[in-house]
Enzyme design. Structure first.
Site, PDB file in Angstrom:
ATOM      1  N   GLY A 132      76.581-117.880  -1.224  1.00 35.32           N
ATOM      2  CA  GLY A 132      76.099-118.059  -2.978  1.00 35.32           C
ATOM      3  C   GLY A 132      76.564-118.714  -4.237  1.00 35.32           C
ATOM      4  O   GLY A 132      76.988-119.577  -3.628  1.00 35.32           O
ATOM      5  N   SER A 225      73.410-121.770   3.694  1.00 39.16           N
ATOM      6  CA  SER A 225      72.967-122.246   2.130  1.00 39.16           C
ATOM      7  C   SER A 225      73.233-122.872   0.752  1.00 39.16           C
ATOM      8  O   SER A 225      73.592-123.605   1.224  1.00 39.16           O
ATOM      9  CB  SER A 225      73.084-120.333   1.798  1.00 39.16           C
ATOM     10  OG  SER A 225      72.942-119.852   0.407  1.00 39.16           O
ATOM     11  N   GLU A 226      74.611-122.107   0.356  1.00 37.10           N
ATOM     12  CA  GLU A 226      75.716-122.970  -0.062  1.00 37.10           C
ATOM     13  C   GLU A 226      76.241-123.348   0.994  1.00 37.10           C
ATOM     14  O   GLU A 226      76.971-124.280   0.358  1.00 37.10           O
ATOM     15  CB  GLU A 226      76.386-121.824  -0.956  1.00 37.10           C
ATOM     16  CG  GLU A 226      77.809-122.228  -2.077  1.00 37.10           C
ATOM     17  CD  GLU A 226      77.941-123.557  -2.581  1.00 37.10           C
ATOM     18  OE1 GLU A 226      79.315-124.205  -2.766  1.00 37.10           O
ATOM     19  OE2 GLU A 226      76.608-123.927  -3.367  1.00 37.10           O
ATOM     20  N   ASP A 307      49.834-124.964  17.589  1.00 31.25           N
ATOM     21  CA  ASP A 307      50.602-125.466  18.401  1.00 31.25           C
ATOM     22  C   ASP A 307      50.431-125.210  19.718  1.00 31.25           C
ATOM     23  O   ASP A 307      51.203-125.767  20.693  1.00 31.25           O
ATOM     24  CB  ASP A 307      52.136-125.021  18.442  1.00 31.25           C
ATOM     25  CG  ASP A 307      52.144-123.640  18.867  1.00 31.25           C
ATOM     26  OD1 ASP A 307      51.170-122.926  19.134  1.00 31.25           O
ATOM     27  OD2 ASP A 307      52.576-122.943  17.708  1.00 31.25           O
ATOM     28  N   LEU A 309      50.032-122.812  21.612  1.00 24.97           N
ATOM     29  CA  LEU A 309      49.429-121.339  22.132  1.00 24.97           C
ATOM     30  C   LEU A 309      49.723-119.759  20.729  1.00 24.97           C
ATOM     31  O   LEU A 309      50.200-120.476  20.213  1.00 24.97           O
ATOM     32  CB  LEU A 309      51.215-121.030  22.901  1.00 24.97           C
ATOM     33  CG  LEU A 309      51.151-119.499  23.110  1.00 24.97           C
ATOM     34  CD1 LEU A 309      50.512-119.454  24.263  1.00 24.97           C
ATOM     35  CD2 LEU A 309      52.657-119.689  23.609  1.00 24.97           C
ATOM     36  N   ASP A 311      51.290-117.303  19.238  1.00 27.41           N
ATOM     37  CA  ASP A 311      52.009-116.689  19.793  1.00 27.41           C
ATOM     38  C   ASP A 311      52.960-115.863  19.360  1.00 27.41           C
ATOM     39  O   ASP A 311      54.514-114.876  18.944  1.00 27.41           O
ATOM     40  CB  ASP A 311      53.086-117.101  20.893  1.00 27.41           C
ATOM     41  CG  ASP A 311      53.714-117.709  20.429  1.00 27.41           C
ATOM     42  OD1 ASP A 311      53.482-118.637  18.996  1.00 27.41           O
ATOM     43  OD2 ASP A 311      54.547-118.773  20.724  1.00 27.41           O
ATOM     44  N   ILE A 313      54.133-117.132  16.694  1.00 29.45           N
ATOM     45  CA  ILE A 313      54.817-118.273  15.752  1.00 29.45           C
ATOM     46  C   ILE A 313      54.582-119.550  15.652  1.00 29.45           C
ATOM     47  O   ILE A 313      53.706-120.100  16.334  1.00 29.45           O
ATOM     48  CB  ILE A 313      56.520-118.462  17.170  1.00 29.45           C
ATOM     49  CG1 ILE A 313      57.511-117.727  17.130  1.00 29.45           C
ATOM     50  CG2 ILE A 313      56.879-119.925  16.673  1.00 29.45           C
ATOM     51  CD1 ILE A 313      58.364-117.762  17.912  1.00 29.45           C
ATOM     52  N   ARG A 411      65.868-114.154  -7.464  1.00 33.55           N
ATOM     53  CA  ARG A 411      64.962-115.034  -8.300  1.00 33.55           C
ATOM     54  C   ARG A 411      64.235-114.728  -9.911  1.00 33.55           C
ATOM     55  O   ARG A 411      64.096-115.365 -10.477  1.00 33.55           O
ATOM     56  CB  ARG A 411      63.814-116.102  -7.492  1.00 33.55           C
ATOM     57  CG  ARG A 411      64.345-116.294  -6.635  1.00 33.55           C
ATOM     58  CD  ARG A 411      63.855-117.252  -5.833  1.00 33.55           C
ATOM     59  NE  ARG A 411      64.233-118.528  -5.814  1.00 33.55           N
ATOM     60  CZ  ARG A 411      62.816-119.783  -5.595  1.00 33.55           C
ATOM     61  NH1 ARG A 411      61.387-119.574  -6.040  1.00 33.55           N
ATOM     62  NH2 ARG A 411      63.715-120.971  -5.424  1.00 33.55           N
ATOM     63  N   SER A 416      70.920-115.460  -8.335  1.00 37.77           N
ATOM     64  CA  SER A 416      69.930-117.007  -8.452  1.00 37.77           C
ATOM     65  C   SER A 416      69.626-117.617  -9.851  1.00 37.77           C
ATOM     66  O   SER A 416      69.638-118.690  -9.993  1.00 37.77           O
ATOM     67  CB  SER A 416      68.146-116.958  -6.961  1.00 37.77           C
ATOM     68  OG  SER A 416      68.162-118.535  -7.137  1.00 37.77           O
ATOM     69  N   ASP A 492      62.050-119.592   4.538  1.00 35.44           N
ATOM     70  CA  ASP A 492      63.581-119.846   3.760  1.00 35.44           C
ATOM     71  C   ASP A 492      62.710-119.625   2.091  1.00 35.44           C
ATOM     72  O   ASP A 492      62.096-119.634   1.949  1.00 35.44           O
ATOM     73  CB  ASP A 492      64.240-120.576   3.551  1.00 35.44           C
ATOM     74  CG  ASP A 492      65.663-120.460   3.133  1.00 35.44           C
ATOM     75  OD1 ASP A 492      65.705-120.008   1.882  1.00 35.44           O
ATOM     76  OD2 ASP A 492      66.361-121.325   3.514  1.00 35.44           O
ATOM     77  N   HIS A 528      66.181-116.829   5.533  1.00 29.22           N
ATOM     78  CA  HIS A 528      67.393-117.722   4.501  1.00 29.22           C
ATOM     79  C   HIS A 528      68.810-117.484   5.477  1.00 29.22           C
ATOM     80  O   HIS A 528      69.111-115.956   5.564  1.00 29.22           O
ATOM     81  CB  HIS A 528      67.229-117.000   3.179  1.00 29.22           C
ATOM     82  CG  HIS A 528      68.001-117.619   2.614  1.00 29.22           C
ATOM     83  ND1 HIS A 528      68.183-119.407   2.257  1.00 29.22           N
ATOM     84  CD2 HIS A 528      69.999-117.336   1.851  1.00 29.22           C
ATOM     85  CE1 HIS A 528      69.886-119.749   2.063  1.00 29.22           C
ATOM     86  NE2 HIS A 528      70.521-118.715   1.772  1.00 29.22           N
TER      87      HIS A 528
END
EC number: 3.1.1.102
Length: 603
Positions: A132, A225-226, A307, A309, A311, A313, A411, A416, A492, A528
């Site tokens: 943060g 992150s930070e 890619d 496959l 799956d 992802i 945000r 943020s 993220d 994230h």
């Protein structure tokens, strides 16, 4: 062999806290897989007295900064393992503060630190990064990230942490957006940007040398992150402090990311349904959980098999950015257009929603069309469904929880947005917290972005100067043998993974052969720092030590899913691959097993 310090009585502690637009692929020298860490060298006997002598008034300890006050120097007993934390060894805890003062805002400030030195020391020093806007001193057990139960302290590193030079419990001004109010003090900004990590590193290393009778052999830093930004900053500003650095999801140009937050808020507003108490569109109502999941499924429908496959992802994230357009994509469940042709239904997104998300994902620009931050990656981790539970990791940053009657996205009105106004805008813009969302809606993309480059009065450094970590000159870090691992989740919503990939490509262009000391691992589906429908659990510390101490560069890193229910399986493991390689299926075997994948160039 380790030397056990039998006279120590030590007390338990708990564990605290697609590629980019470039085209310069980095060659990846082939290395052997990492082996187990070698046994640490013997250390001199220490004693209870050696620990207590670090307390002010005892012994003759000379601190690098004379304005160092030790408040605790005590033995702590070993702590047994729990469901969420590895067993901790007996150790000496030292906590204190550096440079106590009063800021120009009238509030007290100091750089707090906590150091833990194990009885059986492995000869290594470790600093954990913050999160943060900092302001909280962790237990300093040495979190290594990646969802690991083990900590650096549990592995017998000497560990240290800092609050970044301000205290959220003390420097909390409700008239200046609460805990981000430290930005009203110029020195507190510099402490949070870089000074506190330098001061605390020096103090920690001095205490370690005093306690053990010799300096640490190697020093390591891990943060996300930070904390990831801090790692990059240390490699640039203080290249001699750490031999190995892991920088996850780094907010290395966070002031620019804050501009993007205002852009996404304004972009999503036309799709919002209803207003909050201040008359601001309810951004959280722009997409329901089901709407966002529909978008995620459409991304998979377009990109999953790129890619080789299907799956769940999207490994070929670069190809996905070129292939996916929500305005032309299909809903894979029915083969119909994702964008509604007629009225909005549960099986499509309205044209207003499609326009809003496309504008938001493209990233902020000014009236001349000049980019102000990077674009965002289309990735399945924007949602995800495990059983009947929708993934909230992405939407918590951009949208907020759907059922809320108030704007609650990070945000839109969270820290943020607040930190941009008080910590990164110069001069700072203090205001009551109830006005933040309205201020984001009025953000001027021609005028307001200039404030992150501005100086004013006692604010002699712009926020991009004191907080940015954008330099690609890592020669000093490289030349002393430094090694750095960067990682970033493709979904993220705090900092764009594409922005980190762009930095890595710039690094490769500026320093040919950069893969010899710095490597980037992108994690499809991960939000994230953790979470999401990806393999978000991994140990980066072990391969980092192997690289630094034995020259074994990480050609892949083992990872597993923290929530395999997203894939409807009991477990899933995969290799994380060094950019620009991706994990590719070998063509046979269980698709949920890492051994059946290899790191290779995208098809």
């Amino acid at each position: 062999m380790q030397t056990t310090v039998t006279t120590m009585l030590l007390a338990s502690v708990a564990l605290a806290a697609c590629a980019g637009g470039g085209s310069t692929p980095l060659p990846l020298p082939q290395q052997q897989p990492p082996q187990q860490e070698p046994p640490p060298p013997p250390v001199p006997l220490a004693s209870r007295a050696a620990c207590e002598a670090l307390k002010d008034g005892n012994g003759d300890m000379v601190w690098p900064n004379a304005a160092t006050v030790v408040e605790v120097a005590a033995w702590r007993d070993a702590a047994p393992a729990t469901a969420s934390a590895a067993a901790l060894p007996e150790h000496c805890e030292v906590s204190g503060a550096i440079a106590k003062r009063t800021g120009i805002d009238g509030y007290p400030y100091e750089i707090k630190f906590r150091l833990r030195m194990p009885a059986e020391w492995n000869g290594r020093f470790f600093m954990e990064g913050g999160s943060g806007t900092n302001g909280s001193l962790s237990a300093a057990t040495g979190s290594i990230g990646g969802g690991q139960i083990a900590s650096a302290l549990s592995r017998n590193f000497a560990t240290i942490a800092t609050d970044g030079g301000h205290d959220n419990a003390v420097n909390d001004n409700p008239d200046a957006l609460g805990t981000v109010a430290f930005g009203l003090d110029p020195q507190a900004r510099l402490d949070m940007g870089y000074n506190s990590y330098d001061q605390v590193t020096q103090a920690g290393k001095a205490a370690v040398a005093r306690f053990y009778g010799r300096a640490a052999d190697k020093s390591y830093f891990i943060g996300c992150s930070e904390g990831g930004r801090e790692g990059m900053m240390l490699s640039q500003r203080f290249p001699s402090h750490y031999d190995g650095i892991v920088a996850g999801a780094p907010g290395y140009q966070l002031p620019k990311a804050g501009i993007s937050g205002a852009w996404t808020t304004q972009s999503l507003a036309p799709a919002a349904v209803g207003l909050d108490a201040q008359g601001v569109p309810l951004i959280n109502k722009s997409f329901s959980d089901a709407d966002l999941h529909l978008l995620s499924q459409a991304i998979l429908g377009t990109c999953d098999a790129l890619d080789g496959l299907a799956d769940g992802i999207v490994d070929n994230y670069r190809a996905c950015q070129a292939a996916f357009d929500p305005a032309t994509a299909a809903n894979p469940a029915n083969g119909q257009a994702l964008q509604c042709v007629g009225a909005k239904t549960a099986d499509c997104l309205s044209p207003v929603q499609v326009t809003a998300i496309k504008r938001a994902m493209a990233g902020p620009v000014n009236s001349a069309g000049t980019p102000l931050y990077n674009r965002w990656a289309w990735d399945a981790g924007m949602s995800g469904l495990s059983g009947t539970t929708y993934n909230q990791g992405w939407r918590s940053w951009w949208l907020g929880s759907f059922n809320s009657s108030a704007n609650n996205a990070q945000r839109v009105s969270g820290f943020s947005a607040r930190s941009w106004l008080v910590d990164f805008a110069t001069p700072p813009e203090p205001m009551p917290m109830t006005q933040v969302a309205a201020r984001m809606m009025k953000f001027d993309f021609d005028i307001d972005p200039l404030k992150i480059w501005a100086t004013s009065g006692q604010f002699t450094q712009s926020s991009m100067d004191w907080h940015g970590a954008t330099s690609t000159d890592l020669a000093a870090f490289r030349d002393r043998g430094g090694k750095m691992i960067l990682y970033h989740g493709m979904s993220d919503a705090a900092f764009s993974a594409l922005d980190t990939a762009d930095y890595y490509e710039r690094l490769g262009a500026a320093m040919p052969g950069a893969a010899g000391f710095a490597r980037l691992f992108l994690v499809p589906g991960m939000n994230h720092c953790s979470g999401g429908p990806g393999t978000d659990r991994f140990d980066m510390l072990t391969p980092l030590v192997a690289w630094v101490e034995r020259g074994e560069a990480p050609d892949q890193i083992s990872a597993w899913s923290g929530t395999p229910g997203y894939f409807g399986v009991a477990a899933r493991t995969r290799p994380l691959c060094p950019y620009p390689q991706i994990a590719r299926y070998k063509g046979s075997g269980d698709i949920n097993t890492e051994a059946n994948f290899a790191c290779a160039a995208p098809p």
